[in-house]
Structures are given as C-alpha cells and as structure tokens.
Design an enzyme around this catalytic site. Structure first.
Site, short mmCIF file in Angstrom:
data_model
loop_
_atom_site.label_atom_id
_atom_site.label_comp_id
_atom_site.label_asym_id
_atom_site.label_seq_id
_atom_site.Cartn_x
_atom_site.Cartn_y
_atom_site.Cartn_z
N HIS A 69 0.85 -1.20 0.00
CA HIS A 69 0.00 0.00 0.00
C HIS A 69 0.88 1.25 0.00
CE1 HIS A 69 -3.46 2.51 0.73
NE2 HIS A 69 -2.85 3.06 1.75
N HIS A 74 -6.44 9.46 -0.36
CA HIS A 74 -7.15 9.41 0.93
C HIS A 74 -6.36 10.01 2.09
CE1 HIS A 74 -5.12 5.43 0.45
NE2 HIS A 74 -4.76 5.67 1.71
N ASP A 132 0.96 5.16 -0.22
CA ASP A 132 0.23 6.43 -0.17
C ASP A 132 0.98 7.49 -0.98
OD1 ASP A 132 -1.89 5.77 1.76
OD2 ASP A 132 -0.22 5.51 3.16
N ASP A 171 -7.85 1.34 2.11
CA ASP A 171 -7.52 2.33 3.12
C ASP A 171 -8.44 3.55 3.21
OD1 ASP A 171 -6.04 3.04 5.34
OD2 ASP A 171 -4.50 4.09 4.21
N ASP A 200 1.58 -1.20 4.47
CA ASP A 200 2.06 0.06 3.90
C ASP A 200 3.52 -0.05 3.45
OD1 ASP A 200 -0.39 0.87 4.75
OD2 ASP A 200 0.32 2.39 6.16
ZN LIG Z 1 -3.29 4.80 2.75
#
Ligand SMILES: [Zn+2]
Length: 1134
Positions: A173, A566, A175, A287, A423
C-alpha cells in the site's frame, strides 16, 4: 507461418466457443429454471433477515454445483489456457484485442435504448439504513477476534470435491503523500518496491502481485530503461501482476467530488492504456476511511467488474459476517440491478497481515515474514514468525490453515481471499524472498496433503473474483445491498468524522482547482474543435508543444488527481505534505488559468487558427494565490489617460445559459457596466473594508448581473464615467452596534454612513426573499414562496474529550454537546445595501460572517449566499460549527450527499450511537424537510455535517487540535489558515410528497453548479477593442437538466479526441423551480448529444466507458438515447 497462426487462432476460438456453450448449458441445467437469476426480494427474507431461505436454497444449489465442480473447473482451466494461448499468439495484440473488446462491448451496450427508468428507491436484500436500526452497537468483546466472535467450524464441510481454495494476494500500500510527500516516498521506498517487483516476480511464475497507484507507476516508468519496462509488460500480460482500480491514487470517498474521482480514474486509466495496454477490471480500496456508493457507481461505469473495500464500521462488519453478507451486489439506491457492483468486504480490523489471515491477530502475525527476527518489525502479540523448514512446516501450515478455515466461515463459498501486505511493503528484495519462499513452502505442504482438502496459491484479484463467480454460480446468487459505509469507526466510539472537516483551507482549494480545471478542459476542447472545424489543417498551434497548453493541462490534471488521495483531500497528511499538495494545486490553478486565457484569446481572435505568443498574457484571471495558505488576490481594474473603458470577458463552461452575479474590484466608484451594445446592466458599487469600520481607499467592489449563453464567451465593458446619471448606483452603508470601539474611516463616495438602532432586527427584502437578521448580524428567519420560517443561525464550539484517545486529524471525539459561542457585547454589524444586493457582515469569534441576498429572479435570487471566513489560528482543541435551527419538523431524519452526486438518507439514533457517529460527509449539500418545507445548505467545499435534533442542521467549519489521535499521523492539526467557506441556503416550499428516491431540488442543483463551476472572469490585459470578436457563442440548447460534466481532450490515440461525459440531473419535482430561470427546467430520460454540443465536435461519436478505455460502435451524434435520471454516459467524439 502466418497461415499456421490463423489456423491456431480459428482452432482456439472454436474450442473456446464450444466451452463457453457447454458452460452455459451446464449453468442452466444446474440451476432451477424457476428462479434462475431471479432477483431476491426483501419480502422473501423478511422473517429471517434476508438469509435463511436463501441459505437453504443456496446450500442445495451448492451441492449440485459441487458435484459438477470438477467439470466446471476443467472447463474454466480450458478457457484460461485457451485465452492465454490466444493472448500469446496475438503478436499485434493492441489492435486485435481492441477488436475483441469492441465486439464484447457491442453486446454490452446493446439494448440500452428501450429502458424504463426506476421511479422509486431500489429494492435490495440489505438496506443499510434498516441494518443500522437493527444492529445493537454493543461493542461486545469477541475474544481473539475482539470485534467479532469465537468462530468454530466443522471439518466435514471440506472434502475431495469441496476443497477450500486460498487466494493469497501480495500487495504493497503506497500512499502518494502522507508522512512524506509523494516524491519523498517514491525516492525512499516506492522506487525500490517497483524495481523489486519486476525482478522478484520474474524469478518464479507462481508469484503474483497487485498494484493500485498509477501515480507511482508513472514516476517509476519515466526512469526505466527498456528492459524493466518490458519485464513489467510481460508480468501484466501473463497475469502475474494485476493493476487494480488503476486510479492515479486510491481516492478518498468522503470529501472528493465525483467530478474529481472520474478525473483521477481517467488520468490513471489513460496512462495504463498508453504504457501498459491495460484496462483494469477489479478495484481495490483498502484504506479510504469509509466507502461511498458513488464510488461503486463510477467504477461500474468504468467497466470495473468487482471491487474490494475494507474500512467499514466494525459493528457493520460483524453483522454482515454473521449473515454471510460480506460479499454482495452493491446497488445504487436510485437505480436497479443494472448498477450492481460485486463487492467483497474484508471482515477484520485492518488490512495488515495480522488482521487478514484469520480472526486471531496473534497467530496471523506469525505469518508476516517481514517480522522474522532481524528485519526490524516485530509482532506486538510477542510471538514472532518462524522461518518455514522441513521440521516445522506441518505444524506451521496447520496453524495457518486453522485461521484460513475460520475466516472462510464468514463467507458463502469455499474460495477465500487473503491479502498479504501492508504500507510500503516489499521495498527490500530480502522481504520478497522471506514472504514468497516461506509461503511457497507452506502452500507446497498444504497442497500435498490429501487429508486437508485445501488448495493454496498466490493470486491476484482477477484470480479470486474469477473463482468466486464460478463457485457462487453467478453474481446474482449474492445478496444485493443499498446504502453506504459512513461513518466509519474502527474501535469503540472512535468515529472517523473529524476528517470530513480537517484542513478546510485545502478542501476549499480542491474545489477552486476543479472549477478551473473543468473550465480549462471545456474551453480547450471548444477551441480545438472550433479550430479544426474552421480550417482544413486542424488547429495545429493549439496542440503544438510550442504552445505548451497540453503540458499545462497535464500538470493540473496530475495535481488534482494526486490530491484525491485518501490522505490529501481528507486533510490527514503531515503539515509539510499538506503544504506540498497546496503548492501543487496553486501551480495547477496558475497552469489552467493560462490555458483558459489562451483558449479564450484563440476563440475570440478575428481570424481562424491564430498563432499566439505562448508567453503572452491576453487576459488576467481575477483570482491568484501568491502562496499556500494565502487567500485569493483579486485584480483591481484601473482606468487612466485614454483608457476609460476596460473589457471583461466571462466564460460560461456550462451547457446552459446562466444569469449570475459578478463581483469585480475597481479603482473608481464612478463606473458603469454595459454589454457590447452599450446597454447598462443592473449593478451597484460598494466599498471594501480593511477593518470592521474602516473602508479601503481607492478600491471598490462592482457587482453586476450578467447573462452568458451556454459554452460561451461574452464581453462586457466597464467604463469610467463622470456622468452621475449613468454610473452604477452606490450602495448605502449602515453600521449597527458601533460603540466607538472601531476606527471609523470612510472612502471617497461613501462618506455617509448610516447607523442602525441598537438591539433591533435587520430586515432585508429582495424579489424572492425577505430575511430577518438579529442585531448581532445573524439570520433569524426567512420568508419566501409564501412561507415564513424561523431559521436561527449560530456558531457553536466543541472541545476535545479528555483521555487517552482524543480528537485529531481523523477522529472527532467531542467532550459533549456543542456550546453556543456567546459574545460579551454586541458585535459591530455592517449592512451594505444597493439595488441588486444587500450584504450583512459581522465579525464573530473565529468567523467573519457574510450573508448576501441578491435582488433578482432565477436561481441566484432564490437563495441566501453565506461566506464564513474562518480563522481558527489560535487556541487549543476547538472545533467550530455553524448551526441552523428551524421549525421544520424533520424528526430524526436528515439528508447528506455522497460526493455531490446523490443524496442519501441519514437517521439520528442518539440512544445507541454517540454524537460523532451522526456527523456525515457533506461533499456538496445537506437538507432537512417536513411535509411542507425543505431547508437545504449547498456547500462550496466538503465539510462534516449533522442534524443533532429535529429542525437542526449544523456544518463544521474548522477544527484545531493539539494532539495526535493514534492513527499513525503522529501530530495534531494546528496549521489552520484563514479559509473562506462558501454556502447557499435555500428554503423551499414542497408542493407534494415524493415517493421517489431522495434528491435535491432543481434550485439546489443550479446553486451547486454556480458555486462549483462559476463564470470565469477574464480581464483583458491589452488594448480592449482591437483584434477580438465580442463573443464566442455556439448554437446549442440550454436545458437545466442535461449537464456536460466534462469535455476532455485526450491524447490517448495518435489523433487527439474529445471525451464527453454527460450527467442527467435528477431533481425532486415536488419543489418547483424558481421563476425566471435562464435554462429550460425539463427533466428528461433522453439524450441527444447533437443538441448539447456545437457542430464543431463533428457528427459521429462512440459510446464509451466513463474513463474512455472501452468503446462501442460509432454512431451519429444526433442519435436519441436513453439516459435515466442521475445516470452518467460517456462518449468519444470523432
Ligand atoms: Zn493509505
């Protein structure tokens, strides 16, 4: 060679066709014909939730299916093998697969013409509102699965023909900005993750992986040589790597506007098509902090077949798990089964390894091999993983299988999805080996054991959903569900309703950016199509690298797409990361403002297809931000020697005529405003204030009402005049409660300052509204359409609860009900009143509040405009909300929107849910109503909203929190900037009671459009009257209901094409539209593109998916097509 290939292809196709036929026959004979594909009605299952009867018939069916499962499996394998073979043999795959795709879609889009539109709310097996009524929300301790129960199972449920099939899905994951900026994450981790990915997957064809964030793929790809690019292409083609969702980011689903969600999906999809030849088929959202039905719809319209979601209230998960409803067909409340999105909901607390293999995190953590001793990550449950060896494999595999088996009890089938990642995982090659080798050893053992009846493999979402669909016997066997998954709570009373408001400065900036970006997309497409239509060689300059417009559009598209992440529009990133997003957005606004002014010059130029100077500024856009955190700066229109007339061009990006108020800054109060025929327009001039009672010298505000045709540019003249008869009337200024505490200064022309009697109400009358404000300058009541209603406006504040967990960027944990912000003494109130508008301004603690009533017909005059300049730059743990209290008997029901796309009903249940559970995202509007009256608040930025008692509606304005809320951000929210939150308040009479699904009124739709897609103000920079035409105004219809959502020039194909997205607006017809609209208020279920767009876009188009990756047959633009209320439709124009 060629001939052999053709034979092979024909042979393969024949076998494939035969197999499909055989499968269909089997499918039909397996299932009783009486209820084959019959939708499940709520009545059928009303006695035992929706489950029991369904369960027993499913079990019977399962028995039948299982007996034939081997056959089905064989056929599936055959199909897979053949389709792989076909893929491998297809050298010129681009073209051939396109043909194949188009054939598929021809069928897909066929039969669209004669549909009947649903009039009432959709029926579904599970309705989230009803489910909320029945869930106790008791937060009982479930044991090792804290939020669930002790899962038990009977081993007899598996056998040689009923194997448990494990699909382990490795993922990472990433971000695009959170604790670090997008670029910093890329350089420190993501770059390595993607490089490892191509290397480590290539080592073993059994290894699989999924990837979601295209923004990172783009960065990585731009740095790679041919070898790595080829490797990635091969992995995608072989199915080892699946790109899931394919958005630029994994978008937030609460604050994002649906326009921006479509934009970020399109950005990602276009990149994927161009570089990897991929059309994503499955979506992955592990998420985002709560899930929206709008997102499911947008994915559906983008031809995504199935989707996975994770962050859902733990009590909802538990109930759905009890009822085996974690896999469902997510249906739009306003549509029918056509909108169903096959959805898999993860059952446990988190998407990390401890919470995904099964119910016991202590056990699952031992199967996260990154936590092997020495890697620096440990298990909080204090039992570490062990490397899998010959000696321990039996024990370890059985321990893991026990978790898998327990997890499988929560679903209806024997196919089980198990994610493996976290993550920013897999950034070191050793981690790849640790995970893949140890799991391979476990799988080899499990698969070799005859007594366990299990098959385990690494998998992608495609592997899982393909198996699920076969196993379940067709999607329609799964329950349907309507509603959404807000407001998310991950444990106890920890509701994630804070992030609906956190960092409102950036949330507002998001809406400013999408306003400009959409305007730029539309005007650029208009300019290009116009140039193409008026010249034989197209419009070469506009598209040329020399002009640089494509580059500037790309900058803005990517910045906007990035912010939909997000941790972007949610306001949940670290301060410096928020600033980085802000800088990118401000650069994006500058970029598209440039595109707009160039395109305007291009369209207004006296000759076709001019070559413009790419560095020239032809028009100033009246809105710049010098830095992140700053408010908008406006241009001052000055007059000088020989320059007593300035030209202002207004661009209307909507495909309807609109009449709006324009506010401009002028250096002189002796001005007049006319159209090009020198007809004066309704207007007024008013002073500006730098302090409460002190006017600015040498700068004034000119307000006027302008009407601009659809998709048009219109020119207006602002002239200096010495003739008092023709100049714009000057507004009168009165002050209330001026007790000498403010410095008084009046500007030239406004020397007369009135004084209002102390303690008295202030009454404002306009054509459509009569409003009463208190002596404190806040709204008290509104009369309109023959109704008078108390609407008391107050500002209230919440504090943060004391304790271990306190409010932060994500969580809203108030210390009790809000307290009204009281004033020690009456505040100074300014009343500025002229023939076209009356404005009331008052400084309250934290908020400079401004309410404006416009004196005109149509939608603008039907609402009260409110601007709250919120300054929460000091203090500790304060959250400020605007509360409206009315006499409307709304009971415990209120309505908020989902991504400004649809309205959804909310119910207050304070007896079992805390206050913070009643805050919902208000992305665009909210309303309360009773049998006769509706009160709507339309919002120019996403914020949290709630109705905490009957007749009330409150909207959080900003929050300042001194501490972290333990969700990983590791900081509070104290970087507040002054933020102008803008609203329109609408009070409407209901002429009937609608049985239809909840929808906003037409006036609310139009108000929202006017806040989001405002007229663009272009102030001519040079000599005003030479070279340019006065207007650009293509011939189109002007209907209120058919909305051009976007006109986007795409470089996906060699020849650029324009993608069109249409939105059929749906409104509540029990709320009659205001008189004097400039568009035709006709709600339709038909669409004829040729009536909406100018002819320059051509006479041919292709129907397409929402992100333009899938296209249907060519058709004339004047084809009449069905488009039901609230539906979107996309087309690629020729
Ligand atoms: Zn995230």
């Amino acid at each position: 060679m060629r001939l052999r290939k053709i034979f092979a292809m024909v042979g393969a196709a024949t076998v494939l066709g035969g197999c499909v036929l055989l499968y269909l026959v089997l499918d039909l004979t397996l299932l009783p014909s009486s209820n084959h594909n019959a939708p499940l009605t709520r009545e059928t299952h009303s006695n035992s939730r929706w489950g029991k009867q369904f369960e027993s018939s499913l079990e019977k069916l399962e028995g039948d299916i299982k007996r034939n499962q081997n056959k089905v499996q064989e056929i599936k394998h055959a199909i897979d093998t053949i389709s792989n073979f076909v893929n491998q043999r297809t050298e010129s795959k681009e073209i051939d697969s396109n043909k194949f795709q188009n054939n598929l879609e021809r069928n897909l889009y066929a039969g669209d013409e004669a549909e009947t539109c649903p009039a009432t709310s959709a029926e579904a097996d599970i309705n989230m509102l009803d489910l909320y009524n029945s869930i106790p929300f008791d937060n009982a301790d479930g044991g090792v699965w804290k939020q669930g129960w002790n899962i038990e199972y009977n081993k007899q449920q598996w056998g040689p023909r009923r194997k448990l099939r494990i699909f382990l899905i490795p993922h990472s994951h990433n971000d695009p900005g959170w604790l670090k900026t997008f670029e910093d994450y890329y350089h420190s981790q993501t770059q390595a993750i993607l490089t490892n990915l191509v290397n480590k997957l290539s080592e073993d064809s059994r290894r699989k992986f999924i990837w979601a964030e295209v923004s990172y793929l783009m960065l990585w790809w731009s740095e790679q040589g041919q070898e790595n690019k080829d490797k990635m292409r091969r992995l995608v083609e072989s199915g080892q790597l699946e790109i899931v969702t394919g958005g630029w980011v994994m978008n937030d689903e609460a604050n994002s506007h649906f326009w921006a969600v479509v934009q970020q999906l399109t950005e990602g999809h276009e990149w994927l098509m161009q570089h990897l030849g991929v059309r994503p088929k499955h979506a992955w959202a592990i998420d985002p902090f709560g899930h929206s039905a709008t997102n499911a719809y947008l994915l559906k319209k983008s031809q995504i077949a199935a989707s996975l979601i994770q962050r859902v209230h733990y009590s909802v998960k538990k109930r759905l798990a009890q009822d085996k409803g974690l896999e469902f067909r997510w249906r739009q409340g306003w549509s029918n089964d056509k909108s169903d999105m096959l959805t898999h909901m993860m059952p446990f607390y988190s998407y990390d390894v401890p919470h995904t293999c099964g119910p016991d995190p202590k056990v699952c953590c031992q199967f996260d091999f990154k936590r092997l001793p020495g890697y620096g990550v440990t298990c909080p449950w204090r039992i570490s993983p062990q490397p899998i060896t010959k000696d321990n494999v039996r024990q370890r595999a059985e321990l893991l299988l026990d978790q898998y088996r327990k997890k499988a009890q929560l679903y209806r089938t024997n196919v089980l999805l198990v994610p493996l990642g976290d993550d920013f995982r897999y950034d070191h090659s050793a981690e790849w080996d640790a995970q893949f080798n140890n799991y391979q050893a476990l799988f080899d053992h499990l698969n070799s054991r005859q007594d366990l009846y299990v098959e385990a493999q690494f998998a992608t979402l495609n592997d899982y959903f393909s198996a699920l669909k076969i196993e379940v016997g067709g999607e329609k066997r799964l329950p349907s569900l309507t509603g959404d998954f807000f407001t998310y709570a991950d444990r106890d009373d920890h509701y994630w309703s804070g992030y609906f408001t956190s960092r409102p400065y950036y949330k507002r900036l998001d809406r400013v950016l999408i306003g400009y970006l959409r305007a730029a997309e539309v005007i650029f497409s208009l300019a290009w199509s116009h140039g193409k239509a008026t010249s034989s060689n197209g419009s070469p300059w506009l598209l040329s690298p020399h002009a640089g417009l494509r580059n500037k559009l790309t900058i803005a598209r990517q910045a906007n797409a990035l912010f939909q992440h997000h941790d972007g529009v949610t306001g949940t990133a670290k301060d410096h990361v928020m600033r980085d997003y802000g800088n990118k957005m401000i650069k994006a606004i500058d970029s598209v403002q440039h595109v707009i002014q160039m395109s305007a010059q291009y369209l207004l130029y006296n000759q076709a297809n001019p070559e413009l100077d790419p560095n020239d500024i032809y028009f100033h856009l009246d809105d710049t931000r010098p830095r992140t955190g700053a408010l908008s700066k406006r241009n001052k229109i000055t007059f000088g020697e020989g320059l007593d007339t300035r030209k202002v061009v207004l661009f209307n990006s909507l495909n309807r005529a609109r009449t709006e108020f324009v506010r401009l800054r002028v250096a002189n109060y002796n001005v007049m405003v006319t159209d090009l025929s020198h007809r004066p327009l309704p207007s007024q001039v008013q002073p500006l204030f730098d302090e409460m009672a002190s006017m600015v010298d040498g700068e004034y505000e000119l307000l006027f009402i302008a009407t601009v045709p659809p998709l048009s540019l219109s020119t207006f003249l602002i002239s200096w005049t010495s003739n008092a008869d023709e100049r714009a009337p000057l507004a009168s200024v009165s002050l209330a409660n001026h007790q000498g505490q403010h410095k008084l200064h009046s500007a030239e022309g406004f020397e007369q300052i009135g004084s209002l009697p102390e303690g008295q109400n202030i009454k404002v009358d306009s054509q459509q509204i009569s409003a009463i404000f208190s002596s404190h300058g806040l709204l008290k009541s509104v009369s309109t359409q023959g109704i008078t209603m108390t609407i008391k406006l107050e500002f209230v504040r919440y504090g943060a609860v004391e304790g271990r967990e306190r409010s932060g960027a994500y969580l809203f944990l108030p210390d009790g009900p809000a307290k009204v912000i009281m004033l020690k003494q009456a505040p100074l109130v300014r009343v500025i009143s002229g023939p076209v508008a009356t404005q009331i301004e008052v400084q309250h603690p934290f908020v400079l509040h401004q309410a404006t009533v416009y004196n005109c017909s149509g939608e603008v005059g039907s609402s009260i405009e409110m601007v709250n300049l919120v300054e929460l730059v000091n203090g500790k743990n304060i959250e400020v909300a605007m509360r409206l209290t009315s006499d409307i008997e709304s009971g415990d029901t209120y309505y908020t929107d989902l991504n400004a796309f649809q309205m959804i009903e909310r119910r207050r249940q304070l007896h079992k849910l805390p206050l913070q559970a009643h805050y919902f995202p208000m992305s665009g509007m909210a309303y309360i109503e009773d049998s006769g009256i509706r009160l709507s608040v339309i919002s120019g930025q996403p914020l949290g909203a709630a109705s905490l008692s009957s007749g009330q509606l409150e909207i959080m304005q900003d929050r300042r929190l001194a501490q972290d809320d333990n969700r990983g951000l590791n900081q509070g929210v104290e970087d507040n900037h002054p933020t102008p939150n803008v609203f329109r308040l609408l009070l409407e009479r209901k002429s009937c009671h609608s049985e239809q699904w909840p929808r906003s009124s037409l006036a609310a739709h139009l108000s929202h459009q006017s806040l989001l897609w405002p007229l663009v103000h272009l102030i001519a920079a040079g000599d005003p009257l030479v070279q340019l035409k006065g207007s650009f105004s293509p011939e189109t219809s002007s209907e209120c209901g058919l909305h051009v959502l976007n006109l986007r020039t795409s470089w996906l194909t060699e020849r650029p094409r324009v993608g069109l997205v249409m939105h059929q607006l749906a409104w509540d017809e029990c709320l009659p539209p205001p008189v004097g609209l400039s568009c035709t208020p006709r709600m339709s279920s038909m669409l004829n593109v040729s009536a909406v767009l100018p002819l320059s876009f051509g006479r041919q188009m292709q129907k397409s998916s929402l992100t333009f990756l899938h296209t249907g047959e060519h058709m004339p633009t004047n084809t009449n097509q069905s488009l039901c209320p609230n539906e979107l439709a996309a087309f690629l124009l020729a």
